[in-house]
Scaffold this motif. Structure first.
Motif, mmCIF file in Angstrom:
data_model
loop_
_atom_site.group_PDB
_atom_site.id
_atom_site.type_symbol
_atom_site.label_atom_id
_atom_site.label_comp_id
_atom_site.label_asym_id
_atom_site.label_seq_id
_atom_site.Cartn_x
_atom_site.Cartn_y
_atom_site.Cartn_z
ATOM 1 N N LYS A 155 0.851 -1.190 0.000
ATOM 2 C CA LYS A 155 0.000 0.000 0.000
ATOM 3 C C LYS A 155 0.884 1.237 0.000
ATOM 4 O O LYS A 155 1.991 1.229 0.558
ATOM 5 C CB LYS A 155 -0.919 0.012 1.225
ATOM 6 C CG LYS A 155 -1.885 -1.156 1.316
ATOM 7 C CD LYS A 155 -2.727 -1.030 2.584
ATOM 8 C CE LYS A 155 -3.791 -2.134 2.658
ATOM 9 N NZ LYS A 155 -3.189 -3.483 2.760
ATOM 10 N N THR A 156 0.386 2.312 -0.579
ATOM 11 C CA THR A 156 1.187 3.535 -0.619
ATOM 12 C C THR A 156 1.393 4.130 0.767
ATOM 13 O O THR A 156 2.256 4.981 0.955
ATOM 14 C CB THR A 156 0.543 4.589 -1.538
ATOM 15 O OG1 THR A 156 -0.795 4.839 -1.108
ATOM 16 C CG2 THR A 156 0.544 4.109 -2.975
ATOM 17 N N THR A 157 0.616 3.689 1.748
ATOM 18 C CA THR A 157 0.805 4.154 3.129
ATOM 19 C C THR A 157 1.831 3.316 3.872
ATOM 20 O O THR A 157 2.213 3.656 4.991
ATOM 21 C CB THR A 157 -0.535 4.108 3.890
ATOM 22 O OG1 THR A 157 -1.120 2.811 3.743
ATOM 23 C CG2 THR A 157 -1.488 5.168 3.380
ATOM 24 N N THR A 256 -3.939 14.088 2.007
ATOM 25 C CA THR A 256 -3.722 12.740 1.497
ATOM 26 C C THR A 256 -2.962 11.921 2.519
ATOM 27 O O THR A 256 -2.212 12.460 3.327
ATOM 28 C CB THR A 256 -2.924 12.784 0.185
ATOM 29 O OG1 THR A 256 -2.514 11.456 -0.147
ATOM 30 C CG2 THR A 256 -1.689 13.642 0.295
ATOM 31 N N SER A 257 -3.145 10.641 2.466
ATOM 32 C CA SER A 257 -2.454 9.754 3.396
ATOM 33 C C SER A 257 -1.056 9.398 2.919
ATOM 34 O O SER A 257 -0.384 8.586 3.529
ATOM 35 C CB SER A 257 -3.259 8.458 3.584
ATOM 36 O OG SER A 257 -3.415 7.797 2.356
ATOM 37 N N ASN A 258 -0.622 9.983 1.802
ATOM 38 C CA ASN A 258 0.728 9.729 1.334
ATOM 39 C C ASN A 258 1.702 10.567 2.154
ATOM 40 O O ASN A 258 2.089 11.666 1.780
ATOM 41 C CB ASN A 258 0.857 10.071 -0.157
ATOM 42 C CG ASN A 258 0.061 9.110 -0.993
ATOM 43 O OD1 ASN A 258 0.449 7.965 -1.160
ATOM 44 N ND2 ASN A 258 -1.068 9.570 -1.493
ATOM 45 N N ARG A 278 0.539 13.333 -5.178
ATOM 46 C CA ARG A 278 0.008 12.001 -4.915
ATOM 47 C C ARG A 278 1.012 10.950 -5.340
ATOM 48 O O ARG A 278 1.797 11.157 -6.258
ATOM 49 C CB ARG A 278 -1.304 11.752 -5.685
ATOM 50 C CG ARG A 278 -2.491 12.574 -5.257
ATOM 51 C CD ARG A 278 -2.881 12.377 -3.804
ATOM 52 N NE ARG A 278 -3.089 10.987 -3.417
ATOM 53 C CZ ARG A 278 -4.274 10.366 -3.440
ATOM 54 N NH1 ARG A 278 -5.350 11.000 -3.860
ATOM 55 N NH2 ARG A 278 -4.379 9.120 -3.027
ATOM 56 N N TYR A 280 0.783 6.815 -6.413
ATOM 57 C CA TYR A 280 -0.093 5.682 -6.695
ATOM 58 C C TYR A 280 0.731 4.445 -7.024
ATOM 59 O O TYR A 280 1.777 4.539 -7.683
ATOM 60 C CB TYR A 280 -0.984 5.974 -7.914
ATOM 61 C CG TYR A 280 -2.026 7.039 -7.715
ATOM 62 C CD1 TYR A 280 -3.205 6.778 -7.020
ATOM 63 C CD2 TYR A 280 -1.840 8.309 -8.251
ATOM 64 C CE1 TYR A 280 -4.172 7.758 -6.848
ATOM 65 C CE2 TYR A 280 -2.806 9.297 -8.094
ATOM 66 C CZ TYR A 280 -3.965 9.016 -7.395
ATOM 67 O OH TYR A 280 -4.923 9.990 -7.235
ATOM 68 N N SER A 325 -6.041 0.346 -5.070
ATOM 69 C CA SER A 325 -7.376 0.850 -4.717
ATOM 70 C C SER A 325 -7.472 2.362 -4.865
ATOM 71 O O SER A 325 -8.520 2.884 -5.275
ATOM 72 C CB SER A 325 -7.751 0.428 -3.294
ATOM 73 O OG SER A 325 -6.775 0.841 -2.360
ATOM 74 N N ASP A 326 -6.391 3.090 -4.573
ATOM 75 C CA ASP A 326 -6.427 4.556 -4.732
ATOM 76 C C ASP A 326 -6.634 4.942 -6.192
ATOM 77 O O ASP A 326 -7.402 5.851 -6.511
ATOM 78 C CB ASP A 326 -5.136 5.182 -4.209
ATOM 79 C CG ASP A 326 -5.030 5.155 -2.702
ATOM 80 O OD1 ASP A 326 -6.074 4.954 -2.045
ATOM 81 O OD2 ASP A 326 -3.916 5.323 -2.180
ATOM 82 N N ASN A 329 -10.232 4.090 -7.115
ATOM 83 C CA ASN A 329 -11.195 5.022 -6.523
ATOM 84 C C ASN A 329 -11.149 6.398 -7.174
ATOM 85 O O ASN A 329 -12.189 7.030 -7.408
ATOM 86 C CB ASN A 329 -10.926 5.163 -5.019
ATOM 87 C CG ASN A 329 -11.229 3.890 -4.252
ATOM 88 O OD1 ASN A 329 -12.018 3.061 -4.703
ATOM 89 N ND2 ASN A 329 -10.593 3.722 -3.111
ATOM 90 N N ASP A 330 -9.950 6.869 -7.490
ATOM 91 C CA ASP A 330 -9.804 8.221 -8.028
ATOM 92 C C ASP A 330 -10.082 8.307 -9.529
ATOM 93 O O ASP A 330 -10.589 9.312 -10.011
ATOM 94 C CB ASP A 330 -8.401 8.755 -7.737
ATOM 95 C CG ASP A 330 -8.186 9.049 -6.262
ATOM 96 O OD1 ASP A 330 -9.168 8.978 -5.491
ATOM 97 O OD2 ASP A 330 -7.031 9.338 -5.877
#
Length: 361
Positions: A155-157, A256-258, A278, A280, A325-326, A329-330
């Protein structure tokens, strides 16, 4: 839209430029056509874009013979003077920086090439965007930034503080450099962490090309970690569709959660960035076991591979798996090429391009 696409003699850059040109965008291509792998393949890609090898000169713009909305310059990213001249004269609406010194394993042999191209060169792109008021920047990062991270899917997080190759470290540095320019100068910036990409005109240093070449020439394929590996193999058309969605939708200045800082125990962001920035993942969202990939390739070729099972290589990782998923979703991003179909298209191109004749044709 007038777009600078760097790395257009490369695999992804070529396919991206072609798709943008076909839909009517004006594309300026850029590449140094280095000898990291077969230059003839790079020239063949350019030729498909109407750029003839015979017309090329260093730091000189040439015009496509196929697409009236395309021109190309052979130059190095680290050449500050040429980069600045290009931005000053062309006045780009958007920049997609895909040019880089590629390859995880080669970074163990020639680390200086990675710093020059991937760090110094990328800084030149950022500075040119800043100085010539380009507010729409996308750039290639890599799944290799996840390094020793054991969490799957990536995940990007997830934290990316433990790269296992200099190549990965340069890509992580690109993300941090890009964030600082997005924050300081308002450049709308999106980084894409590419996972394993395959398809026609692919890179000969990547598994699909290496395996196809070995099988068709009755040589052994090297199967690392004794085959206990998996990759998020993604067909090139699906990748290009995702990149174009990012180019068409510049990052917005939203929370953003990044994050740049992470609580490593909880794997959660400690802060949030409000920059127009961002990151991704871009992949297939469905990892394939290495042995399954080899079996699919064998079926498409019509010949069984001779396999040499080897231990894990330095700088490599056992598995990659993209959480996209980001991107879904985007931008409603959805890879839709199943492995069997993608491999068939790749093998068909490979046999035609390398003029493979006989019973495997």
């Amino acid at each position: 839209m007038k777009i600078l696409v760097t790395g257009t003699a490369g695999f992804i850059g070529y396919h991206l430029a072609k798709k943008l040109l076909q839909r009517g965008d004006e594309v300026v291509g850029f590449d140094n056509i280095n000898d990291y792998y077969d230059q003839n393949l790079k020239y063949a890609r350019l030729n498909e874009l109407g750029i003839s090898k015979e017309d090329l000169k260093d730091n000189v713009i040439v015009y496509s013979k196929t697409y009236p909305n395309h021109k190309f310059i052979k130059a190095n990213l680290e050449d500050t003077q040429t980069i600045n001249y290009l931005f000053e004269t062309e006045k780009f609406d958007a920049v997609c920086n895909l040019a880089a010194q590629a390859g995880v394993r080669y970074s163990l042999e020639n680390p200086h090439a990675y710093v020059q191209s991937n760090v110094v060169g990328f800084l030149n792109i950022l500075e040119a965007c800043r100085n010539y008021n380009v507010k729409n920047l996308s750039f290639a990062s890599s799944s290799s930034v996840y390094g020793l991270n054991k969490s799957q899917p990536f995940k990007t997080t997830d934290h990316t503080a433990h790269p296992v190759s200099l190549y990965a470290a340069t890509k992580k540095s690109n993300e941090m450099m890009a964030h600082s320019y997005a924050h300081l100068y308002g450049i709308c910036t999106t980084g894409l962490r590419f996972f394993t990409v395959y398809g026609p005109y692919g890179r000969p240093d990547m598994a699909p090309m290496l395996f196809a070449n070995a099988i068709l020439n009755d040589k052994e394929i090297k199967v690392f970690n004794h085959g206990d590996m998996s990759r998020d193999f993604t067909y090139i058309d699906d990748i290009v569709n995702g990149v174009i969605k990012v180019i068409d939708n510049p990052a917005k200045p939203i929370e953003t959660s990044n994050s740049l800082e992470v609580d490593f125990e909880k794997n959660l962001p400690l802060d949030k960035s409000t920059a127009s920035y961002r990151i991704y993942n871009i992949g297939n969202n469905a990892p394939v076991k290495l042995m399954d990939f080899i079996n699919t390739l064998e079926k498409a070729i019509g010949k069984e591979a001779k396999k040499n099972f080897l231990p894990m290589q330095d700088g490599d990782v056992q598995s990659t798996y993209a959480d996209v998923s980001d991107l879904i979703n985007d931008f409603e991003y959805k890879p839709n090429t199943i492995l069997e179909n993608g491999i068939k298209k790749f093998v068909k191109w490979y046999k035609e391009f390398y003029e493979i004749k006989g019973k495997y044709k």
